[in-house]
Design a protein around this motif. Structure first.
Motif, PDB file in Angstrom:
ATOM      1  N   ALA A 294      14.234  64.185 -62.083  1.00  0.00           N
ATOM      2  CA  ALA A 294      15.149  63.137 -61.086  1.00  0.00           C
ATOM      3  C   ALA A 294      16.463  63.019 -62.256  1.00  0.00           C
ATOM      4  O   ALA A 294      17.573  62.913 -61.548  1.00  0.00           O
ATOM      5  CB  ALA A 294      14.381  61.800 -60.738  1.00  0.00           C
ATOM      6  N   GLU A 329      10.001  67.580 -53.755  1.00  0.00           N
ATOM      7  CA  GLU A 329      10.953  66.491 -53.753  1.00  0.00           C
ATOM      8  C   GLU A 329      10.142  65.939 -52.514  1.00  0.00           C
ATOM      9  O   GLU A 329       9.925  66.227 -51.511  1.00  0.00           O
ATOM     10  CB  GLU A 329      12.334  67.300 -53.235  1.00  0.00           C
ATOM     11  CG  GLU A 329      13.623  66.162 -53.140  1.00  0.00           C
ATOM     12  CD  GLU A 329      14.978  67.207 -52.797  1.00  0.00           C
ATOM     13  OE1 GLU A 329      15.753  66.234 -52.668  1.00  0.00           O
ATOM     14  OE2 GLU A 329      14.726  68.166 -52.400  1.00  0.00           O
ATOM     15  N   SER A 333      18.057  63.374 -51.552  1.00  0.00           N
ATOM     16  CA  SER A 333      18.441  63.111 -52.950  1.00  0.00           C
ATOM     17  C   SER A 333      19.732  62.328 -53.064  1.00  0.00           C
ATOM     18  O   SER A 333      20.368  61.780 -54.120  1.00  0.00           O
ATOM     19  CB  SER A 333      18.359  64.119 -53.940  1.00  0.00           C
ATOM     20  OG  SER A 333      17.021  64.457 -54.337  1.00  0.00           O
ATOM     21  N   ASN A 386      14.685  62.002 -56.496  1.00  0.00           N
ATOM     22  CA  ASN A 386      13.383  61.800 -56.882  1.00  0.00           C
ATOM     23  C   ASN A 386      12.614  63.142 -56.829  1.00  0.00           C
ATOM     24  O   ASN A 386      12.985  64.293 -56.485  1.00  0.00           O
ATOM     25  CB  ASN A 386      13.131  61.259 -55.175  1.00  0.00           C
ATOM     26  CG  ASN A 386      13.426  62.004 -54.193  1.00  0.00           C
ATOM     27  OD1 ASN A 386      12.502  62.833 -53.618  1.00  0.00           O
ATOM     28  ND2 ASN A 386      14.485  61.662 -53.297  1.00  0.00           N
TER      29      ASN A 386
END
Length: 429
Positions: A294, A329, A333, A386
């Motif tokens: 991340a 994921e 993002s 993430n």
């Protein structure tokens, strides 16, 4: 917090009002519009509100604005309590942007029709804000069917043109006054997360952590939207906590838990977002691995967030880190703020990795929205990479402003894993 903290809150001048109205008139001229009809969502809408009306009024959300090319905006209010707020504000020294003669005390279809008719717009070309999709809450627009159908029936000779997308791109680059407000909102969000870090510990209810964060926002002169918060050894969810919508006891934190939260700060109609991953005790090795991915994704996004590039370029740079990392994921993002008109895509099959997911409908594809958006100084984005290994989700990041040329990183504090209570320093990720 000392009393002087609130004294530092920036405000908007009449020069900012004039700048916005000038940009609007130029927009109408350029788009061939005689007027704008702007629908706003009610003031308790929560995160990512559809509140374009406040950009014109600098007042409470939940109004409808009619703005002609040659006049000043009119604000149609949902009830008389709104104009009473105007009076109270004037008594306290505020300078309202909307004068009493430009206020109407209803915003139903009859009031809109009366206003458009009085302004001579029965055969006009009118740009409408509220008809187009605004994810995630309004996939097919904001305006109620019956209201819009009545307006169309009343004005068969008018042309109504959806303009939310081009108007959004017009207002997204913030002025220096707006950037000052966003900076303040960003500092409030950091204070909210710091209060949560200081409160979280084994034996403490997650509702106490939630309350500490929200109280820090209230104490600094704003009313944050309800944060998303889950806790547990490996929480894989992102929403308001379950005890906020059904009767059940909040969890009590235990050693080894993670508090995963999305914190929303807002000030003057300008918003920041903060992703907090707080560990209670020693973090799981998979969580640290996920945090490394991340953080690398965050750094790649920062390097790409430059004027002249596109939002799609930023997403592509972040995907170069995410795609080969070997985990999965959890969600988007990066997305735009002020307003939220661009959103990064992510794999459609991500949720299949959650145990039990096979019982639920398959996820659709999640394409990037607004990939062609050209980056301009003053634009704001929630950089929220993430990643998951096993069941361990690391969600990091905060708000970033497109600078000239370097990005302005408002929240490095939350762009890393945070330790609860005993050690409030951040873990390297």
């Amino acid at each position: 917090m000392n009393r002087g903290d609130n004294a530092e809150i920036p405000g908007y001048s009449t020069a900012e009002r004039d700048r916005r109205w000038r940009l609007t008139r130029e927009f109408m001229q350029r788009e061939g519009l005689d007027a704008l009809l702007v629908f706003g969502e009610h003031e308790d809408a929560g995160p990512a509100p559809f509140a374009f009306d406040t950009w014109f009024t600098n007042a409470r959300a939940g109004t409808t604005v009619v703005f002609t090319r040659d006049g000043d905006p009119l604000s149609l209010l949902p009830m008389e309590m709104f104009w009473r707020d105007y009076l109270e504000g004037i008594r306290r020294g505020d300078i309202p942007w909307i004068t009493p003669d430009n206020i109407r005390v209803s915003r139903d279809s009859a009031a809109i029709a009366e206003t458009l008719t009085a302004l001579g717009l029965s055969t006009a070309t009118i740009g409408v804000v509220g008809l187009e999709p605004y994810p995630p809450w309004h996939p097919e627009g904001l305006v109620p069917y019956r209201q819009w159908n009545t307006i169309l029936d009343t004005f068969p000779d008018a042309e109504f043109v959806p303009v939310a997308r081009p108007l959004s791109r017009l207002i997204m680059p913030l002025s220096s006054e707006e950037i000052a407000v966003v900076r303040r909102a960003g500092s409030i969000g950091d204070a909210m997360v710091a209060a949560m870090v200081a409160t979280a510990a084994a034996g403490v209810s997650e509702s106490e952590v939630y309350a500490a964060g929200m109280a820090a926002g209230y104490a600094r002169g704003t009313t944050p939207a309800a944060m998303h918060l889950y806790s547990g050894p490996a929480p894989l969810a992102r929403a308001v906590p379950p005890w906020s919508y059904r009767p059940q006891a909040p969890r009590v934190l235990a050693d080894g838990d993670v508090v995963s939260a999305e914190v929303f700060a807002n000030l003057g109609g300008r918003h920041t977002q903060h992703q907090a991953t707080i560990t209670v005790g020693e973090p799981h090795p998979d969580l640290l691995r996920a945090a490394e991915v991340a953080r690398a994704t965050y750094d790649a996004g920062l390097r790409s967030l430059r004027p002249g590039r596109t939002f799609g370029d930023v997403v592509a740079a972040m995907r170069e880190v995410l795609d080969p990392a070997g985990g999965w994921e959890f969600g988007p993002s990066v997305h735009a703020l002020n307003p939220a008109i661009a959103l990064s895509g992510f794999p459609a099959d991500a949720g299949q990795w959650i145990p039990g997911a096979e019982a639920y409908p398959p996820e659709p594809d999640h394409p990037t929205i607004g990939a062609d958006l050209e980056l301009v100084p003053g634009m704001t984005f929630a950089m929220e990479p993430n990643y998951v290994f096993g069941r361990h989700l690391a969600y990091l990041g905060g708000t970033v402003i497109v600078g000239d040329p370097d990005p302005i990183e408002l929240n490095p504090y939350t762009a890393q894993i945070l330790r609860a209570r005993g050690d409030n320093s951040a873990l390297s990720a």
